[in-house]
Design a protein around this motif. Structure first.
Motif, mmCIF file in Angstrom:
data_model
loop_
_atom_site.group_PDB
_atom_site.id
_atom_site.type_symbol
_atom_site.label_atom_id
_atom_site.label_comp_id
_atom_site.label_asym_id
_atom_site.label_seq_id
_atom_site.Cartn_x
_atom_site.Cartn_y
_atom_site.Cartn_z
ATOM 1 N N HIS A 126 0.830 -1.215 0.000
ATOM 2 C CA HIS A 126 0.000 0.000 0.000
ATOM 3 C C HIS A 126 0.861 1.260 0.000
ATOM 4 O O HIS A 126 0.625 2.192 -0.778
ATOM 5 C CB HIS A 126 -0.907 -0.024 1.225
ATOM 6 N N CYS A 127 1.888 1.287 0.852
ATOM 7 C CA CYS A 127 2.736 2.483 0.942
ATOM 8 C C CYS A 127 3.579 2.682 -0.318
ATOM 9 O O CYS A 127 3.824 3.824 -0.726
ATOM 10 C CB CYS A 127 3.611 2.412 2.189
ATOM 11 N N TYR A 128 4.016 1.585 -0.928
ATOM 12 C CA TYR A 128 4.703 1.715 -2.230
ATOM 13 C C TYR A 128 3.796 2.408 -3.228
ATOM 14 O O TYR A 128 4.222 3.309 -3.979
ATOM 15 C CB TYR A 128 5.143 0.338 -2.748
ATOM 16 N N SER A 129 2.523 2.013 -3.234
ATOM 17 C CA SER A 129 1.597 2.602 -4.210
ATOM 18 C C SER A 129 1.414 4.094 -3.953
ATOM 19 O O SER A 129 1.270 4.881 -4.898
ATOM 20 C CB SER A 129 0.248 1.878 -4.175
ATOM 21 N N LEU A 130 1.409 4.492 -2.689
ATOM 22 C CA LEU A 130 1.266 5.914 -2.361
ATOM 23 C C LEU A 130 2.496 6.709 -2.789
ATOM 24 O O LEU A 130 2.374 7.819 -3.314
ATOM 25 C CB LEU A 130 1.029 6.088 -0.858
ATOM 26 N N ILE A 131 3.679 6.142 -2.548
ATOM 27 C CA ILE A 131 4.925 6.813 -2.942
ATOM 28 C C ILE A 131 4.926 7.074 -4.447
ATOM 29 O O ILE A 131 5.236 8.181 -4.910
ATOM 30 C CB ILE A 131 6.150 5.974 -2.543
ATOM 31 N N HIS A 132 4.583 6.045 -5.218
ATOM 32 C CA HIS A 132 4.571 6.199 -6.673
ATOM 33 C C HIS A 132 3.414 7.083 -7.130
ATOM 34 O O HIS A 132 3.563 7.858 -8.090
ATOM 35 C CB HIS A 132 4.508 4.820 -7.335
ATOM 36 N N ASP A 133 2.269 6.984 -6.469
ATOM 37 C CA ASP A 133 1.117 7.787 -6.853
ATOM 38 C C ASP A 133 1.387 9.276 -6.650
ATOM 39 O O ASP A 133 0.825 10.119 -7.358
ATOM 40 C CB ASP A 133 -0.101 7.365 -6.016
ATOM 41 N N ASP A 134 2.241 9.602 -5.692
ATOM 42 C CA ASP A 134 2.553 11.014 -5.395
ATOM 43 C C ASP A 134 3.567 11.621 -6.366
ATOM 44 O O ASP A 134 3.782 12.840 -6.340
ATOM 45 C CB ASP A 134 3.111 11.135 -3.974
ATOM 46 N N LEU A 135 4.212 10.816 -7.183
ATOM 47 C CA LEU A 135 5.280 11.302 -8.059
ATOM 48 C C LEU A 135 4.771 12.340 -9.062
ATOM 49 O O LEU A 135 3.592 12.335 -9.430
ATOM 50 C CB LEU A 135 5.906 10.128 -8.819
ATOM 51 N N PRO A 136 5.658 13.221 -9.532
ATOM 52 C CA PRO A 136 5.245 14.247 -10.508
ATOM 53 C C PRO A 136 4.574 13.682 -11.755
ATOM 54 O O PRO A 136 3.658 14.310 -12.297
ATOM 55 C CB PRO A 136 6.574 14.936 -10.847
ATOM 56 N N ALA A 137 4.993 12.503 -12.198
ATOM 57 C CA ALA A 137 4.399 11.914 -13.399
ATOM 58 C C ALA A 137 3.015 11.334 -13.141
ATOM 59 O O ALA A 137 2.283 11.019 -14.082
ATOM 60 C CB ALA A 137 5.306 10.812 -13.947
ATOM 61 N N MET A 138 2.660 11.190 -11.872
ATOM 62 C CA MET A 138 1.351 10.632 -11.524
ATOM 63 C C MET A 138 0.467 11.761 -10.969
ATOM 64 O O MET A 138 0.059 12.629 -11.716
ATOM 65 C CB MET A 138 1.534 9.500 -10.510
ATOM 66 N N ASP A 139 0.209 11.788 -9.659
ATOM 67 C CA ASP A 139 -0.675 12.814 -9.094
ATOM 68 C C ASP A 139 0.057 14.088 -8.689
ATOM 69 O O ASP A 139 -0.580 15.096 -8.386
ATOM 70 C CB ASP A 139 -1.421 12.258 -7.879
ATOM 71 N N ASP A 140 1.388 14.037 -8.612
ATOM 72 C CA ASP A 140 2.223 15.206 -8.322
ATOM 73 C C ASP A 140 1.797 15.884 -7.017
ATOM 74 O O ASP A 140 1.414 17.065 -6.995
ATOM 75 C CB ASP A 140 2.155 16.208 -9.479
ATOM 76 N N THR A 188 6.010 14.387 0.784
ATOM 77 C CA THR A 188 6.045 13.103 0.101
ATOM 78 C C THR A 188 7.499 12.669 -0.103
ATOM 79 O O THR A 188 8.428 13.471 0.031
ATOM 80 C CB THR A 188 5.314 13.196 -1.244
ATOM 81 N N VAL A 189 7.707 11.403 -0.410
ATOM 82 C CA VAL A 189 9.073 10.871 -0.451
ATOM 83 C C VAL A 189 9.919 11.586 -1.488
ATOM 84 O O VAL A 189 11.088 11.900 -1.245
ATOM 85 C CB VAL A 189 9.064 9.346 -0.695
ATOM 86 N N HIS A 190 9.354 11.883 -2.652
ATOM 87 C CA HIS A 190 10.168 12.554 -3.674
ATOM 88 C C HIS A 190 10.496 13.989 -3.292
ATOM 89 O O HIS A 190 11.462 14.572 -3.800
ATOM 90 C CB HIS A 190 9.489 12.496 -5.057
ATOM 91 N N LYS A 191 9.721 14.581 -2.363
ATOM 92 C CA LYS A 191 10.033 15.915 -1.862
ATOM 93 C C LYS A 191 11.067 15.854 -0.738
ATOM 94 O O LYS A 191 11.965 16.693 -0.648
ATOM 95 C CB LYS A 191 8.757 16.607 -1.363
ATOM 96 N N ALA A 192 10.931 14.857 0.121
ATOM 97 C CA ALA A 192 11.859 14.713 1.241
ATOM 98 C C ALA A 192 13.226 14.218 0.775
ATOM 99 O O ALA A 192 14.255 14.539 1.392
ATOM 100 C CB ALA A 192 11.282 13.756 2.280
#
Length: 305
Positions: free
Chosen positions: A88-102, A111-115
């Motif tokens: 579930h948490c993997y899906s959230l990390i990827h879902d938050d990415l700029p190419a997805m929901d940003d 979010t992980v890509h921001k931190a």
């Protein structure tokens, strides 16, 4: 639920969440496991950031409570619950990415890509997804090999192209090609519902339930999975970012079709009542043992964050 039952359920949910979080912290430590070469510190820190950041831990709760219906081994149920939370948490990390929901916020934190950075976030998600199957397949999960294999298969089907990932693909496409009502239901059953359905079915697998009992728990999971998404769409429309710990109003801004946008909030609230009743009816054969699962169904529909 009454006020007293609300308090009892939320206390129990919090206790379960603390147990799951403690185990996740142990599993995501720095020391490599047998067969691993090393665990890069930066990667592990990003994985922990994406997992150990609060959250209700609803999916693990459903695994643990479903397993308890069948007096399942507690350690086995806990390991399966933590594996599911990794997915579930993997899906959230990827879902938050700029190419997805940003998204910049998740559970009130960066979010992980921001931190960290985008590449590290991708790898952190990859690591969590892979590690989930490690947790279940490991002999440290005290189940017969055939039951561990059944769990691995069921989770792969729920998380893969015919489940959650496929639903995410449909969700991205929906920004440009609005689905009809049937399409929205299918999308949501895959993107959100598949892992919730697995959570309930997994408890039955861990507990060695009959095929009929396993299907009953899976149907219960499907009902509350749809309720979860309906409630989420209502909150996206009505709640603020501070309450939710993430951005709101994004579905409307992106032009995404939801059941709430098609039929309105009042219709959605009426549907939620029906889904909770359906979920409760499915649990009737389990009597008082299912009291916390019934409370979970009500909680999913009535939550405000």
């Amino acid at each position: 639920m009454t006020i007293d039952s609300d308090i009892m359920f939320e206390t129990f949910l919090r206790m379960r969440a603390e147990t799951v979080e403690t185990r996740l912290r142990q599993l995501l430590g720095e020391s490599p496991l047998s067969g691993e070469i090393a665990r890069p510190g930066h990667l592990m820190a990003a994985m922990r950031h994406g997992v150990l950041n609060g959250g209700k831990r609803l999916r693990p709760f459903l695994v643990l409570e479903s397993a308890a219906l069948f007096d399942a081994d507690g350690e086995a149920a806990l390991r399966v619950a933590t594996a599911l939370e990794c997915v579930h948490c993997y899906s959230l990390i990827h879902d938050d990415l700029p190419a997805m929901d940003d998204d910049d916020l998740r559970r009130g934190q960066p979010t992980v890509h921001k931190a960290f950075d985008e590449a590290t976030a991708i790898l952190a998600g990859d690591g969590l997804l892979t590690f989930a199957f490690d947790i279940i397949a490991d002999e440290a999960t005290p189940l017969p090999a055939d039951r561990r294999a059944a769990l691995v298969l069921a989770l792969a089907r729920a998380a893969g192209p015919g489940g959650m990932v496929g639903g995410q693909a449909l969700d991205l496409d929906a920004e440009h090609n609005k689905p009809d009502e049937t399409g929205i239901i299918k999308l949501q059953a895959m993107k959100t519902g598949a892992l919730i359905r697995f959570a309930c079915e997994a408890g039955a697998i861990v507990g060695g339930a009959s095929a009929d009992e396993r299907e009953r728990l899976a149907e219960f999971g499907s009902a509350i999975g749809l309720a979860f998404q309906l409630a989420d769409d209502l909150l996206d429309l009505t709640a603020d970012a501070e309450t939710m710990g993430k951005a709101t109003g994004k579905d409307a801004a992106a032009g995404k079709a939801t059941l709430v946008s098609l039929h309105g909030p009042n219709w959605a609230r009426s549907q939620l009542v029906g889904l909770v009743n359906q979920a409760h009816d499915l649990l009737e054969p389990f009597g008082e043992r299912a009291i916390m699962l019934k409370a979970a169904a009500s909680f999913v529909a009535e939550r405000n964050s």
